[in-house]
Design an enzyme around this catalytic site. Structure first.
Site, PDB file in Angstrom:
ATOM      1  N   HIS A  73       0.894  -1.096  -0.206  1.00 30.86           N
ATOM      2  CA  HIS A  73      -0.107  -0.063  -0.210  1.00 30.86           C
ATOM      3  C   HIS A  73       0.812   1.182   0.028  1.00 30.86           C
ATOM      4  O   HIS A  73       0.486   2.247  -0.681  1.00 30.86           O
ATOM      5  CB  HIS A  73      -0.859  -0.053   1.034  1.00 30.86           C
ATOM      6  CG  HIS A  73      -1.954   0.957   1.357  1.00 30.86           C
ATOM      7  ND1 HIS A  73      -3.204   0.779   0.420  1.00 30.86           N
ATOM      8  CD2 HIS A  73      -2.267   2.293   1.797  1.00 30.86           C
ATOM      9  CE1 HIS A  73      -4.004   1.754   0.345  1.00 30.86           C
ATOM     10  NE2 HIS A  73      -3.576   2.761   1.457  1.00 30.86           N
ATOM     11  N   HIS A 117     -10.194   2.679  -1.055  1.00 32.27           N
ATOM     12  CA  HIS A 117     -10.287   2.463   0.368  1.00 32.27           C
ATOM     13  C   HIS A 117     -11.282   1.153   0.064  1.00 32.27           C
ATOM     14  O   HIS A 117     -12.119   1.200   0.755  1.00 32.27           O
ATOM     15  CB  HIS A 117     -11.101   3.586   0.983  1.00 32.27           C
ATOM     16  CG  HIS A 117     -10.379   3.906   2.355  1.00 32.27           C
ATOM     17  ND1 HIS A 117     -10.873   4.136   3.550  1.00 32.27           N
ATOM     18  CD2 HIS A 117      -9.251   4.170   2.402  1.00 32.27           C
ATOM     19  CE1 HIS A 117     -10.049   4.395   4.653  1.00 32.27           C
ATOM     20  NE2 HIS A 117      -9.054   4.325   4.017  1.00 32.27           N
TER      21      HIS A 117
END
EC number: 6.3.5.3
Length: 744
Positions: free
Chosen positions: A50, A96
């Site tokens: 990430h 998200h």
């Protein structure tokens, strides 16, 4: 150097932090000792997928990121593009996904909050938001709950913060059953000479913590977002952050006010991995070390450990490097807005990332190795196999063309999204010119008499699955086409690349080929990628999502009074198609929804034709000749015509007798680089002559008027009947009216 290490570092602990044995060995080699528990957490956060992009970096470098209007490309919080008159647009899209599946309301809300912070961290006031949402099949037991939570979260945060949501996508597919996608986009306007970056400059300068207090919410969120899901998913709920849009609104105003004082040297929002990532990025980019004193961090929970403070993803927080003499002035601004302001550290010249807590040094690490020199992989990948061609004459034609069209406009994926966007404030700030439901959202540039920006977000995952290279090209081309269909000049794009597990060569192959396709299309269309996000490991129990490389783009309208809408045709206008006759039914929604088949290749994207046809359409709109325009995409010509008729409330009489090919391919084929234009009768001939002269293929289709969509003797449907089908699916599904609605 002795650093107390109270928690033993076991192989299980290393694995639970998402670090592979060879990565842990690299840590040992780097620091020459066993890391502390806090240091292990820091490495885990900075080296996960990430934050580090370790599986994708090699391929992202191949994308075009420069152009005459690009002020700031990838590597900062958001991309920055010149829009003339000393103004620029600042924008980015990011995912998200994992948090939104676990806790849909807060996951989606904090996704919106995070992307807004990325924009105003750069010094821009947010003016528009979009979101691209993918959910599982409608009759999956969790889908309705997830749709409800995500849409409420997006609306709850964006509406309260005060930014209009002007576009997006909502799609359903069984492949997202265990892994939904929430891709949030935001754009803001700033002065081109007042952009704020995250690179710290100067030794001995104060590092300042701004915004809300730090809690335990979101600890380990970035690491969770870099892992596949399994049956233990409910246990991950504490790693989802909680957002407060009103605090964020105060943070926006305080930051923009402070930026005008000249006090800010560097600024970075605290997103993934919180304080760790923001401090490391600021230091590493500026070739500086950072010393943090955690006892000075404002907290809202007692007895927080150094590990928790460093990895908390509490929302509405910023980190800044400040001009020392402006400290009191800066503090007064944040106190006025009811926010925390604390000096929590200093920049140093030793390239070390040092963290103090209760008088002890709990971390002392090489800052460059955490940041821009994190591990990078060249993962093995395998090309996707090509699908056999599917000639239209081998695809069954519908028994009833009208019923087939009603089925498409009333299906889960082609029906109206009004139920969704009516929960969003689309008009706040008072500058929205085109709302969701058209080709692109359009927002006026405040303070300018005629300038506006167009926004669109696009990808067709079924195409990418069938052919990642062509699917990647098509995502870019459709975004470019949607912006063009308003009359805007596409300026630049941001990418949000959602894929499964990159450790599987076939998934990595999808990623590599899609990025190659995106790059080729962006180069051909002069549409550089200026920011973006990669989300990998979107798998649950080994089942990957459809490959979903979302492309969001921004376009410039010098004079919004001449922009085109999809529903602004007038009675008596002529209807013209720009582009070739429909012929390609492979991977079409007709095939999927009417014939329940997923055969054939994705449509090929001829980038030369895209450019030629799009430039022609834009010139027609800018000359004030077009009354309405719509690009042709999923569902082909038939769905495009139906959408235009529903939007305008005016019928269309269409004659396809001169079309070359099978009628169902002419109507439902998904060939690319195509638009429908409506033009006043006295202008239509002139435009057709110009098209012919420019080598632009076109077809005269018919006339605007009446109250029905009539296509030869194949289709005759009153607009109201089309609308009833189009508008009813979503509310019926969400209210559970006759579970048949969900099983369509």
């Amino acid at each position: 150097m002795t650093i107390p290490n109270t928690i033993p570092i076991t192989p299980e602990l290393i694995a639970s932090h998402g670090l592979k044995p060879d990565e842990y060995q690299r840590i040992l080699d780097l620091i020459g000792r066993e890391p502390t528990f806090t240091e292990l957490g820091i490495f885990s956060a900075m080296w996960n997928e990430h934050c580090s992009y370790k599986s994708s970096k090699k391929w992202l470098r191949t994308l075009p990121t420069k152009g005459p209007r690009v002020i700031q490309g990838p590597g900062e919080n958001a991309g920055v593009v010149d829009i003339d008159d000393g103004d620029c647009v600042v924008f980015k899209m990011e995912s998200h996904n994992h948090p939104s599946y676990i806790e849909p309301y807060q996951g989606a809300a904090t996704g919106v909050g995070g992307i807004l912070r990325d924009v105003f961290t750069m010094g821009a006031r947010p003016i528009a938001a979009m979101n691209a949402l993918r959910f599982g099949e409608p009759d999956h037991p969790k889908t309705r709950h997830l749709v409800s939570g995500v849409v409420s979260g997006v609306g709850g945060y964006g509406n309260s913060f005060g930014v209009p949501t002007v576009g997006g996508e909502v799609e359903f597919d069984a492949r997202y059953n265990g892994n939904i996608l929430v891709n949030a986009f935001a754009a803001g306007i700033a002065k081109s000479n007042a952009i704020f970056l995250s690179e710290a400059k100067g030794v001995g300068l104060p590092v300042v913590y701004l915004g809300a207090k730090t809690g335990r919410d979101g600890v380990g969120g970035a690491t969770m977002a870099s892992a596949e899901f399994d049956e233990s998913i409910e246990e991950k709920r504490p790693t989802v952050q909680v957002g407060d849009p009103f605090t964020e609104k105060c943070l926006l105003e305080a930051c923009l006010e402070l930026m005008q004082t000249g006090a800010v040297i560097a600024i970075q929002d605290m997103g993934a991995a919180g304080l760790t990532c923001s401090a490391v990025e600021m230091g590493a980019k500026g070739d500086l070390g950072i010393l943090l004193e955690l006892d000075k961090v404002p907290v809202r929970e007692e007895r927080m450990t150094a590990y928790e403070m460093m990895l908390s993803e509490s929302q509405e927080r910023m980190l800044m490097v400040l001009q020392p003499e402006k400290e009191e002035e800066a503090k007064a601004i944040f106190v006025k807005w009811g926010l925390d302001f604390a000096i929590v550290g200093w920049t140093t010249d030793d390239l070390r990332f040092r963290v103090m807590h209760q008088g002890e040094e709990v971390a002392n690490l090489p800052i460059k190795d955490l940041g821009d020199q994190a591990p990078e992989y060249d993962r093995p990948w395998r090309e996707s196999g090509k699908r056999a061609p599917l000639p239209a004459n081998l695809v069954a034609a519908p028994e009833d063309y009208g019923q087939a069209l009603l089925q498409l406009v009333g299906s889960a994926n082609q029906s109206s999204r009004r139920w969704v966007y009516e929960q969003y404030d689309t008009l706040i700030q008072g500058n929205s010119l085109q709302l969701p439901g058209g080709d692109a959202g359009v927002v006026r540039v405040d303070g300018h008499p005629s300038k506006a920006l167009a926004f669109s977000s696009d990808v067709t995952p079924r195409y990418v699955e069938a052919d990642p290279f062509e699917g990647g090209k098509q995502a870019v081309a459709e975004c470019w086409r949607n912006i063009t269909a308003t009359g805007a000049e596409p300026l630049a794009a941001t990418d949000n690349l959602n894929f499964g597990n990159p450790e599987k060569p076939e998934i990595m192959g999808q990623f590599v080929e899609a990025v190659k396709g995106i790059g080729e299309a962006c180069r051909a269309l002069d549409f550089p990628i200026v920011s973006g996000n990669v989300s990998l490991y979107n798998e649950t129990n080994g089942v990957a999502i459809l490959p979903t490389p979302t492309i969001a783009g921004v376009g410039l309208l010098p004079d919004w009074s001449k922009m085109a809408r999809i529903g602004s045709a007038n009675d008596g206008d002529k209807v013209i198609m720009i582009g070739v006759d429909g012929s390609h039914l492979g991977q079409s929604v007709y095939l999927r929804d009417v014939l329940s088949s997923s055969e054939g290749p994705a449509p090929e994207v001829d980038l030369f034709a895209e450019r030629r046809n799009g430039d022609f359409v834009r010139s027609v709109i800018r000359n004030g000749q077009a009354t309405a325009c719509h690009d042709i995409s999923s569902g082909g010509l038939a769905v495009a015509l139906a959408e235009m008729a529903m939007a305008s409330g005016k019928g269309l009489t269409i004659d396809l007798s001169e079309g070359k090919g099978e009628p169902h391919a002419l109507l439902f084929g998904e060939d690319q680089a195509r638009y429908v234009l409506t033009l006043p009768a006295d202008v239509a001939d002139f435009v057709c002559v110009n098209a012919e002269g420019g080598g632009v293929p076109f077809r005269r289709l018919g006339t605007v008027g009446g109250t029905a969509l009539v296509v030869g003797d194949l289709i005759s449907l009153p607009i109201q009947q089309l609308r009833d089908a189009h508008e009813s699916w979503f509310p019926d599904f969400m209210e559970g009216r006759g579970e048949l609605a969900a099983a369509e």
